[in-house]
Motif scaffolding. Structure first.
Motif, PDB file in Angstrom:
ATOM      1  N   GLY A  33      31.650  -9.298  19.891  1.00 17.73           N
ATOM      2  CA  GLY A  33      32.329  -8.373  20.786  1.00 17.73           C
ATOM      3  C   GLY A  33      32.556  -8.978  22.154  1.00 17.73           C
ATOM      4  O   GLY A  33      32.367 -10.172  22.370  1.00 17.73           O
ATOM      5  N   TYR A  34      32.971  -8.133  23.076  1.00 17.25           N
ATOM      6  CA  TYR A  34      33.197  -8.559  24.448  1.00 17.25           C
ATOM      7  C   TYR A  34      33.156  -7.334  25.344  1.00 17.25           C
ATOM      8  O   TYR A  34      33.363  -6.201  24.912  1.00 17.25           O
ATOM      9  CB  TYR A  34      34.525  -9.301  24.609  1.00 17.25           C
ATOM     10  CG  TYR A  34      35.733  -8.575  24.073  1.00 17.25           C
ATOM     11  CD1 TYR A  34      36.436  -7.669  24.863  1.00 17.25           C
ATOM     12  CD2 TYR A  34      36.169  -8.787  22.772  1.00 17.25           C
ATOM     13  CE1 TYR A  34      37.543  -6.994  24.373  1.00 17.25           C
ATOM     14  CE2 TYR A  34      37.273  -8.119  22.273  1.00 17.25           C
ATOM     15  CZ  TYR A  34      37.961  -7.229  23.069  1.00 17.25           C
ATOM     16  OH  TYR A  34      39.052  -6.553  22.576  1.00 17.25           O
ATOM     17  N   THR A  35      32.849  -7.574  26.604  1.00 21.01           N
ATOM     18  CA  THR A  35      32.874  -6.524  27.610  1.00 21.01           C
ATOM     19  C   THR A  35      33.698  -7.018  28.791  1.00 21.01           C
ATOM     20  O   THR A  35      33.999  -8.214  28.909  1.00 21.01           O
ATOM     21  CB  THR A  35      31.450  -6.176  28.090  1.00 21.01           C
ATOM     22  OG1 THR A  35      30.825  -7.365  28.610  1.00 21.01           O
ATOM     23  CG2 THR A  35      30.605  -5.637  26.937  1.00 21.01           C
ATOM     24  N   VAL A  36      34.067  -6.083  29.667  1.00 22.01           N
ATOM     25  CA  VAL A  36      34.766  -6.422  30.909  1.00 22.01           C
ATOM     26  C   VAL A  36      33.847  -6.089  32.067  1.00 22.01           C
ATOM     27  O   VAL A  36      33.272  -5.002  32.134  1.00 22.01           O
ATOM     28  CB  VAL A  36      36.097  -5.644  31.025  1.00 22.01           C
ATOM     29  CG1 VAL A  36      36.728  -5.888  32.383  1.00 22.01           C
ATOM     30  CG2 VAL A  36      37.046  -6.040  29.905  1.00 22.01           C
ATOM     31  N   GLU A  37      33.701  -7.059  32.969  1.00 23.82           N
ATOM     32  CA  GLU A  37      32.852  -6.849  34.136  1.00 23.82           C
ATOM     33  C   GLU A  37      33.573  -7.301  35.394  1.00 23.82           C
ATOM     34  O   GLU A  37      34.515  -8.106  35.330  1.00 23.82           O
ATOM     35  CB  GLU A  37      31.529  -7.605  33.993  1.00 23.82           C
ATOM     36  CG  GLU A  37      30.624  -7.036  32.917  1.00 23.82           C
ATOM     37  CD  GLU A  37      29.231  -7.630  32.963  1.00 23.82           C
ATOM     38  OE1 GLU A  37      28.945  -8.409  33.922  1.00 23.82           O
ATOM     39  OE2 GLU A  37      28.431  -7.320  32.079  1.00 23.82           O
TER      40      GLU A  37
END
Length: 272
Positions: A71-75
């Motif tokens: 997965g991936y996240t945005v920060e």
């Protein structure tokens, strides 16, 4: 270049269901990679191959299939928003090999590859400027013995994980093609096939036992008299119609396309 388009509901039934991953995770040490694959103009898909330094390869680690995730996240705030990649899996037991892997891969900068069960596309996590690093939590009690591995970006990146359409370079090739062959079988599946030199200049005209959309890489000869070639035509569609010569260190990657009953075309994705 990306053009704004509508994003409709996926046509495939159950497109939002979980799972759908093979149980071998491929790991590349960034220090062993000679060149990282470029992406197309839309920024997500790569048809090129990871190219390793001489004598270097990726490795594969078994993960319990129900535990594998990517997965991936945005920060970040304002214009500093960017992506962080992440993946994880659980490996059962505590045998010597998994302990040695844990000991010797800690603190390495890596790229991670995950294969899908219903597609020949792969997910490649990590970028040259934002590789991943490993964390692990080991459990050994009356309920379970396992190591839970987590891989996370060491810094933010402007790139999502890549849809990778090349082949993963591993130490063991799928098969070695006999000298002088004009055709060879890929019944062993996607991956790399080692070509062999011959006293004559053999021209490879087709591939047998392929799967539709399968991706196969031919490796140039290690040693031998004359390198075989793959000319454009017959069952091969090569970029600019340019013949590929299987000299040492070279690679040709093709995608299989079934264009009729028993009829195939092999379309060049990349060469080196």
């Amino acid at each position: 270049m990306y053009t704004d388009v509508n994003v409709e509901k996926p046509a495939a039934p159950g497109a939002g269901s979980g799972g759908n991953k093979k149980d071998l995770i491929t790991i590349f040490d960034k220090a062993d990679v000679l060149s990282f694959p470029a992406r197309d103009s839309k920024g997500v898909v790569s048809t090129e191959n990871i190219v390793m330094k001489p004598g270097k390869y990726g490795i594969q680690v078994y993960g319990q299939i129900e535990t594998i995730n990517d997965g991936y996240t945005v920060e970040g705030d304002g214009d500093a928003r960017a992506f962080l990649h992440n993946s994880g899996f659980s490996h059962p037991g505590n045998q010597k090999e998994i302990m040695e892997f844990t000991q010797n891969w800690l603190n390495r900068d890596v790229y991670l590859g995950i294969e899908k069960c219903d597609s020949n596309d792969k997910i490649l996590l990590g970028t040259p400027c934002a590789p991943l690093r490993m964390s692990v939590e080991h459990t050994d009690n009356n309920e379970a013995t396992a190591s839970a591995f987590t891989f996370e970006s060491i810094t933010k990146t402007s790139k999502l994980p890549c849809i990778y359409q090349g082949t993963f370079p591993l130490a063991d090739v799928k098969d070695t093609v006999i000298a002088g062959a004009t055709t060879f079988s890929v019944a062993n599946g996607e991956g790399e096939y080692q070509l062999t030199g011959d006293v004559g200049a053999a021209a490879i005209t087709t591939i047998t036992n392929a799967e539709h959309n399968g991706v196969y890489t031919m490796l140039g000869i290690v040693s031998g008299a004359t390198a075989p070639t793959v000319p454009s035509g017959n069952d091969f569609i090569l970029k600019d119609g340019a013949t590929w010569t299987a000299t040492g260190g070279s690679k040709l990657t093709v995608r299989a396309f079934q264009d009729g009953v028993g009829s195939w075309k092999f379309i060049e994705l990349s060469r080196s």
